[in-house]
Enzyme design. Sequence first.
Site, PDB file in Angstrom:
ATOM      1  N   THR A  84       0.787  -1.218   0.000  1.00 19.78           N
ATOM      2  CA  THR A  84       0.000   0.000   0.000  1.00 19.78           C
ATOM      3  C   THR A  84       0.826   1.278   0.000  1.00 19.78           C
ATOM      4  O   THR A  84       0.344   2.328  -0.411  1.00 19.78           O
ATOM      5  CB  THR A  84      -0.875   0.012   1.262  1.00 19.78           C
ATOM      6  OG1 THR A  84      -0.066  -0.472   2.350  1.00 19.78           O
ATOM      7  CG2 THR A  84      -2.069  -0.892   1.117  1.00 19.78           C
ATOM      8  N   GLU A 106      -9.788   1.276   0.647  1.00 24.92           N
ATOM      9  CA  GLU A 106     -11.022   0.532   0.419  1.00 24.92           C
ATOM     10  C   GLU A 106     -12.071   1.367  -0.307  1.00 24.92           C
ATOM     11  O   GLU A 106     -12.923   0.828  -1.008  1.00 24.92           O
ATOM     12  CB  GLU A 106     -11.557  -0.003   1.748  1.00 24.92           C
ATOM     13  CG  GLU A 106     -10.539  -0.945   2.363  1.00 24.92           C
ATOM     14  CD  GLU A 106     -11.026  -1.692   3.580  1.00 24.92           C
ATOM     15  OE1 GLU A 106     -10.547  -2.798   3.798  1.00 24.92           O
ATOM     16  OE2 GLU A 106     -11.854  -1.161   4.331  1.00 24.92           O
ATOM     17  N   GLY A 113      -5.078   1.952   8.210  1.00 26.01           N
ATOM     18  CA  GLY A 113      -3.638   1.931   8.408  1.00 26.01           C
ATOM     19  C   GLY A 113      -2.949   3.260   8.179  1.00 26.01           C
ATOM     20  O   GLY A 113      -2.118   3.693   8.986  1.00 26.01           O
ATOM     21  N   PRO A 123      -0.099  11.425  -2.954  1.00 26.10           N
ATOM     22  CA  PRO A 123      -1.071  11.254  -4.049  1.00 26.10           C
ATOM     23  C   PRO A 123      -0.736  10.101  -4.995  1.00 26.10           C
ATOM     24  O   PRO A 123      -1.637   9.489  -5.569  1.00 26.10           O
ATOM     25  CB  PRO A 123      -0.992  12.592  -4.792  1.00 26.10           C
ATOM     26  CG  PRO A 123      -0.480  13.562  -3.781  1.00 26.10           C
ATOM     27  CD  PRO A 123       0.425  12.783  -2.879  1.00 26.10           C
TER      28      PRO A 123
END
Lengths: 734, 316
Positions: A472, A694, A513, A621
């Site tokens: 991620t 998500e 997270g 970003p």
Amino acid sequence: MKFDTPATTNPIDQLKVIGKPTNRIEGPLKTTGTATYAYEHKNFAETQAYGYVVGSAIAKGKIASMNLDEARAAPGVLAIVTAANAGKLGKGDFNNAKLLGGPDIEHYHQAVALVVAETFEQARAAASLVRVEYTRDKGVYDLSATVDAAGKAPLLYGAPPETAVGDFASAFAAAPVQLDARYSTPDHSHAMMEPHASIATWEGDKLTLWTSNQMIAWSVGDVAKTLGLPKENVRLISPYIGGGFGGKLYVRADAILAALGAKAAKRPVKVALHRALMINNTTHRPATIQRIRLGATRDGKLTAIGHESWSGDIAGVKPEGAVMQTRLLYAGANRMTAMRMTAMNLAEGNDMRAPGEAPGLMALEIAMDEMAEKLGLDPVQFRILNDTQVDPEMPSRPFSQRQLNKCLQMGAERFGWAKRGKPGATRDGKWLVGLGVAAAFRNNLNTNSAARVRLSNAGIVTVETDMTDIGTGSYTIIAQTAAEMMGLPLDKVVVKLGDSAFPVSAGSGGQWGANSSTAGVYAACAKLREAAAQKLGLNPEDATFADGKVKAGRRSFALGDAAKDGELVAEDGIEFGKLAEEAQQSTFGAHFVEVGVDSATGEIRIRRMLAVCAAGRILNPKAARSQVIGGMTMGAGAALMEELAVDKRFGFFVNHDLAGYEVPVHADIPYQEVIFLDETDPSTSPMKAKGVGELGICGVAAAVANAVYNATGARVRNYPVTLDKFIDKLPEMT
Amino acid sequence: MKSFTYERVDTPAAATAAFARTRGARYIAGGTNLLDLMKLEIETPGHLIDISRLALDKIEPTSEGGLRIGAMVRNTDLASDARIRRDYGLVSRALVAGASGQLRNKATMGGNILQRTRCPYFYDTNQPCNKRQPGSGCAAIGGFNRILAVIGASDACIATQPSDVGVALRALDASVETVDVAGKTRAIPYADFYRAPGKTPHLETALTPGELITAVTLPKPVGGTHIYHKVRDRASYAFALISVGAVVQRDGTGRVALGGVAYKPWRIEAAEAELPRGAKAVTAKLLAGAKTTHENAYKLPLVERTLAGVLAQAKG
């Protein structure tokens, strides 16, 4: 650091490092194959043995007998672990089915043995010689057959299974425009690239597991509980994770069996689950059946919103929260939601990327499209018309920030939404072309998170936290946070993650997270700033940290000077107060999709995708965009192809490989555009950020399904939207 | 995977001789299917005879004006061969519709037509499967069979043959050249290459034990417009739900073969006479006697519609 009042101006607001589209600091390790994933640790290359898991051949019943003689005699075999010889095992708090089955079998491919041998090939060959006789019991495998008898679901993370506001039944009955429709979403596999894998070693009664796990502290607890060890005797190390999507939130059989295998063989043992085991042995997103009833005035105001969802799981432990977003997304005075469930005997259903919202929005956002059409309203306008700035079940509670309308409006403008035609009316050669929209919604969750930061005399700051990076970008945003706080360039920050020897973090899950773990690093860095200033004889209140220097008034020091007598160490964490109870923290977005549908065959190809997201401050970003386009890709899979096919007689997922369980390939995904609204939310943390990992998947599938409807005029309410479900509704071939 | 022994051979004669002297041997060329099947213990050869270095990697003209494709010609090389692309476009298009670049670099002509079914029950050794374990039953009938056969199947097996290029070879009247363990060579019309499942779905081809494919031959070019439409749920790297391979002449006559509907590429020459009357008429004859399940019944309208699309495309 307690966080119980909204953030004010702080060093993060400088945005010298935070907010920049930064490449991943660990990227070169990954692209050169030198990041060490769980199965690849070479520490024990000389002594390690290999374990191979034997999965149950039945879904429900008992092991009648097990003969290990042939397997034991096979070349290279060191040990075989079964429930009969493993000693007493507990069950982890986060596990539903047991990780080592027998004599009772709870689901197909539940592990019943681990064969440990000198080589992987020997272990695999010997595993096929484990002779198991089963007594098969009848099981419950067909969700659609459970609906009538399903009971009320248990609490879902503390949330009630049912809610009701106003008088839904009367309002729905009285509504001049009504929709009452049923939808279904299938079981989904996380299908991450890296399998569940672990290497276990023992030193006396202390266990170390190199593993692939999203939630280190949870999993230390569950390993300890399962094996009957004190927590302090368990160390988990998981620095790199090749995708998780919720599939690695919990301890799985690879970790427990590697530990048991290592004990039995008195050797380090490594175990990976092959793809078929990943699908039937581990967890998956459970299927849902959903009924949505909407009632509206003729001018398009929702007066009644009803959403019911049915799901199943082993022993009926946890429902899929498909109604959760409906409690918050649209205004409407009379509303009800209900989750019902049945104990089923398929593999364990559990969290997968945006659990609840992902399948919930797959249904709700088709329903909104259908209702807009009944009302003769544009679906973008219909959603805007029913926006709410307060929790509709508790109107005294506002959203901390909610820019859904702006996402919809900006998206519509950028995407050329105004060109959308009537269903079945737009052609491009043989292609039927359609546009679809859906709202994206996912709550922002905050979880306490701690970190330790070390300052060396060379001016290097090292961050240690058990936070995980599941692909991620955690490494990078944590480095950005520390760099911003300490006034350093990124290359002066070292980040160490995924080790239970480090302070307990939020971990990776529920898109909590990024905001939580960086807030924890913020707290630790605030402490380090104070310590450094004091060490340098500066008033911490006056000290500024910039360009590798600490300044106060006319005095200026290199940051490293604060550690010239020895390393300076600070540890702290963020502890979230009640702000999230006072105002609802959520993330919002709008997905726009254009599809082409082959007018002859019904093949669907996505042509364009756009997401406009409002998710607080975007820390990086570039990484955030990657998260969102990943979610959009996964949503495209959910829309068009992903389905674990259930064998309703034998009780297992039949397509248990990546040839049968199709996920999107490059050719399925066109240009994807992502726009983040420029916003900050001071109520979330000192970072003023929220999750995006998500949000990206939420609503995507419905936007695709709505685009297919717009292209063809054929409404499909059962996912995935495959051509066999609407081929009879395509225009006649001439 | 069971332990196995291995040898590499240089000539077809050495290959068949090695087969004759070793029990439980299998030839291996690209290995793109066999290795997977061995890992799952669906195939358990005790000995592998590596034929990948045989000098059968040429594409040569035949005296009849066609092409002889050596059994070891890689899918990638075949698909990109200028003569294939010019005269047998259907072959090239079918090939590139299949697998991935990496697999096509390994996969061979001979191996391609011997690849085994993708029926998911065949791949799960816990499940009954008459093809994998004769007499054990068929879990696919009554199970998840959305991708399986709608014609030519039996009560013992509803598996399909998944080759894409096979559809092209069938439409183009290819033959399979072989040499057997006695050194006898023969040419098997590709139309006769696969055996109907009947009660013995584990017996899949006309090959005798140890008989080695040396080449696939194509008759002289038939001209026309060559179209291969492979229908699948995702855009690439998926096996066909159904596929239509067609050669359409200017006068509207032509040839049609189907993939994904049967144990072999499906072609009924008599149905092609209906081509000028359109897809509906052709499909009615092509799929007469089809037997579907509730999950795969869609294949019948899908074939008809896909063929209609192909014919429309051929008209231009």
